[in-house]
Design an enzyme around this catalytic site. Sequence first.
Site, short mmCIF file in Angstrom:
data_model
loop_
_atom_site.label_atom_id
_atom_site.label_comp_id
_atom_site.label_asym_id
_atom_site.label_seq_id
_atom_site.Cartn_x
_atom_site.Cartn_y
_atom_site.Cartn_z
N HIS A 29 -3.15 2.56 -10.07
CA HIS A 29 -2.39 2.14 -8.89
C HIS A 29 -2.68 0.67 -8.57
CE1 HIS A 29 -0.91 2.16 -4.74
NE2 HIS A 29 -0.20 3.21 -5.09
N TYR A 57 4.62 3.61 3.74
CA TYR A 57 3.63 2.93 4.58
C TYR A 57 3.62 3.58 5.96
CZ TYR A 57 3.87 -0.83 1.07
OH TYR A 57 3.84 -1.56 -0.09
N ASP A 109 3.66 7.88 -0.86
CA ASP A 109 4.36 8.16 0.39
C ASP A 109 4.56 6.84 1.13
OD1 ASP A 109 1.72 7.79 1.23
OD2 ASP A 109 1.85 9.32 2.80
N PHE A 131 6.89 0.89 -2.09
CA PHE A 131 6.16 -0.38 -2.13
C PHE A 131 6.80 -1.51 -1.33
CE2 PHE A 131 4.89 1.83 -6.06
CZ PHE A 131 3.51 1.87 -5.87
#
Length: 224
Positions: A188, A69, A67, A80
């Site tokens: 991740h 920031y 999701d 990202f």
Amino acid sequence: MNILNFPDSWLEPLGIGFCEDFLAEIELKFMKLNVKDLRIFPPIPLIFRALELVAFEETKVLILGQDPYHGLGQANGLSFSVNKEITIPPSLKNIFLELRNDLNIPISRHGDLTYWAQQKILLLNSVLTVEQGRPNSHQGIGWDKLTDKIIFQLSKRGDMIFVLWGSSAQKKYNLIDKKHNKILTAPHPSPLSAYRGFFGCKHFSKINKILREDGSSEINWKLD
């Protein structure tokens, strides 16, 4: 509030009826959230930015985030990614570290990944909005219905590279037709998990190898 600025190039591939019904549902849910009293990220006009930058038929690679920031000014509609004036977040720092180690590309001074999107990489989050200071706060409002459909339809089209970093992204694994697409998985890039196998995954060179073997143009990963 109006979030119905959905990119035309995705309407037909996803189904016009599906998009109309989904957008009406999500609009209603946002109204119930009383968003006037909340700060939602990314800004409303940028919610579908990933889809605006890459048309369905042109998408070559999908890099799936969780999701957006949740800090002020960070989310810009691409997974990202942050705008050039924003401090690079830890997960993106680790992405740049792996890129350097994999392809010897210098670490970027900024975190704006728009140039990757311009090369037909769909930088998509599973959930497209978040409330300020509350990570995963919109996990249950229904965005997965849309993003699962996007993944499924791209898989059905075929000749895709799906990049799934972390357990949240890897939950989408079964939506993808493995015979007609390539899937790259790794932990991740978060500081909590990057050392468990994200570092050393060499996904950037692997993506270019797949594209090269398919007769497609490679990605220039170096940001301007």
